[in-house]
Design a protein around this motif. Structure first.
Motif, PDB file in Angstrom:
ATOM      1  N   ILE A   1      -4.992  -1.840  -5.457  1.00  0.00           N
ATOM      2  CA  ILE A   1      -5.646  -2.616  -4.413  1.00  0.00           C
ATOM      3  C   ILE A   1      -5.876  -4.063  -4.829  1.00  0.00           C
ATOM      4  N   GLU A   2      -6.125  -4.293  -6.154  1.00  0.00           N
ATOM      5  CA  GLU A   2      -6.362  -5.665  -6.632  1.00  0.00           C
ATOM      6  C   GLU A   2      -5.133  -6.547  -6.427  1.00  0.00           C
TER       7      GLU A   2
ATOM      8  N   ILE B   1      -7.960  -4.450   3.868  1.00  0.00           N
ATOM      9  CA  ILE B   1      -6.841  -3.573   3.464  1.00  0.00           C
ATOM     10  C   ILE B   1      -7.209  -2.115   3.686  1.00  0.00           C
ATOM     11  N   GLU B   2      -8.401  -1.737   3.324  1.00  0.00           N
ATOM     12  CA  GLU B   2      -8.832  -0.338   3.501  1.00  0.00           C
ATOM     13  C   GLU B   2      -8.842   0.038   4.975  1.00  0.00           C
TER      14      GLU B   2
ATOM     15  N   GLU C   1     -10.381  -6.682   0.274  1.00  0.00           N
ATOM     16  CA  GLU C   1     -10.285  -5.247   0.004  1.00  0.00           C
ATOM     17  C   GLU C   1     -10.722  -4.449   1.218  1.00  0.00           C
TER      18      GLU C   1
ATOM     19  N   LYS D   1       0.837  -1.203   0.000  1.00  0.00           N
ATOM     20  CA  LYS D   1       0.000   0.000   0.000  1.00  0.00           C
ATOM     21  C   LYS D   1       0.872   1.253   0.000  1.00  0.00           C
TER      22      LYS D   1
END
Length: 311
Positions: free
Chosen positions: A294-295, A308-309, A305, A288
Motif C-alpha cells: 500500500i505504501e 486506495i482502500e 491510503e 493493487k
C-alpha cells in the motif's frame, strides 16, 4: 464438464493391467459381448422376467427423408420380448444433451412404425442407457438417474415403454471398495477405475461376469491387432479430454479477465464519484491487483491510503 470432473481422471493416474473401458474400443469390446450385456441390463433393470437373450441389431438408423438426420448408436440390442436397448458411452460434454437423448429414442420408436399396412400403434419398450464421464450440467448431482413419462398431477407413470438411465461415473473414481453398495454400483465402480487397477476386478463374488470382463480387458491378453485398435482409440479419448480441459481453462481465464475488467470499471466509477482523477485510480487499481504494498501505491499514484482502500 466442470474442472473438477476433468482433473479427477486426467492427471497423475498410473496405468494398470486393464484397458480403459471408456474408450470407444474398450466400451464396445466389453458390452458387445452378449452375456456381459445381459448381466448388466439385469442388474440395471431388475426385470420381473429374466432377460434370457439379446441380439445386437444395426447401430445405424438412416434418415427417413432427405432432410432428416440419421442416427448411429454405440450399441443397440433387442431382447426376446421386443424391448430395445440403446447403450451409449459419452465422454464429451455436449450442448442440448437431454434433447439428443429424446431424439435418439424418438428415432428408435418411429422405426417401429408399420407402413402400407394396418397398424394399431402398439410399441415395444425402448430403453436409453447413457454412461456419462461427467456430471450433467444444470441438474442436481446424482450418479444414477432414471427418467420416465409421468403425470404431473398424480405421479402416475404415463407409459412404461420409454425409460432413460443416465449413469454418471466421476463419483466412483478413486473411491474405496467399500463405497459401492448395490449391484449396479459395482458396475459403475469397476468401469470408472478399471484402467488403473493392478489386481483382479473386485466384486466377482457378487457378479461373476466381472471375471470375464477382466479377462477381456487385460492388455496382455489382447491380440496385436486389438492392441493397435485400442491404442488408437485411447489416443482419440485423450485428445477429446485434452480439448475439453483446454476449453475449461480458456473459459476460466476469460472469466477471470472479465471479472477483473468489471472490478476495474467499478473502482473507477467509485473513485470518480468521490472526485478522484481517473488516471490515478487506474494506476492504483492495477498496482493493487498486482499485489504492490500500500505504501508504494500511495507513493506512485498520489492517492491517500484511505482513498486506495475505498477502491
Amino acid at each position: 464438464m466442470d474442472k473438477k470432473d476433468i482433473t479427477s481422471f486426467t492427471s497423475g493416474e498410473k496405468a494398470g493391467r486393464y484397458m480403459n473401458p471408456l474408450t470407444d474400443f474398450g466400451f464396445k469390446k466389453i458390452f458387445g459381448e452378449k452375456d456381459i450385456m445381459i448381466a448388466f441390463l439385469t442388474d440395471l433393470l431388475n426385470p420381473k422376467v429374466p432377460i434370457e437373450d439379446v441380439i445386437f441389431i444395426d447401430k445405424e438408423l438412416a434418415e427417413d427423408e432427405e432432410e432428416q438426420r440419421g442416427v448411429i448408436y454405440d450399441l443397440r440390442c433387442k431382447a426376446a420380448d421386443g424391448s430395445e436397448f440403446i447403450v451409449e458411452m459419452q465422454n464429451k460434454k455436449q450442448t442440448n444433451f437431454s434433447d439428443r437423448i429424446i431424439f435418439y429414442l424418438s428415432r428408435a420408436f418411429s422405426a417401429q412404425g408399420k407402413r402400407k399396412t394396418e397398424w394399431d400403434y402398439k410399441l415395444s419398450p425402448v430403453y436409453g442407457v447413457f454412461f456419462l464421464n461427467f456430471h450433467l450440467k444444470g441438474m442436481k448431482m446424482q450418479s444414477v438417474r432414471t427418467v420416465q413419462l409421468r403425470v404431473d398431477e398424480t405421479g402416475e407413470v404415463f407409459s412404461e415403454k420409454l425409460k432413460v438411465f443416465t449413469l454418471e461415473l466421476p463419483d466412483y473414481r478413486d473411491k474405496p471398495m467399500e463405497y459401492p453398495k448395490t449391484r449396479l454400483e459395482y458396475w459403475l465402480y469397476n468401469l470408472a477405475n478399471m484402467e488403473t487397477m493392478e489386481t483382479q476386478l473386485p466384486f466377482q463374488s457378487q457378479q461373476p461376469i466381472f471375471s470375464k470382463i477382466g479377462g477381456l480387458s487385460e492388455l496382455l491378453n489382447m491380440s496385436e491387432e486389438d492392441r493397435k485398435k485400442y491404442y488408437r482409440s485411447l489416443d482419440d479419448y485423450w485428445t477429446d479430454i485434452c480439448v475439453m480441459e483446454s476449453a475449461v481453462e480458456e473459459g476460466f481465464e476469460k472469466g477471470m479477465e472479465k471479472g477483473m475488467e468489471k472490478g476495474m470499471a467499478m473502482g473507477i466509477e467509485k473513485g470518480k464519484a468521490e472526485g478522484i482523477e481517473t488516471t490515478k485510480i487506474e494506476t492504483a487499481l492495477k498496482m493493487k491487483r498486482c499485489g504492490f504494498p500500500i505504501e508504494q501505491i500511495v507513493l506512485i499514484s498520489g492517492l491517500s491510503e484511505e482513498e486506495i482502500e475505498k477502491l
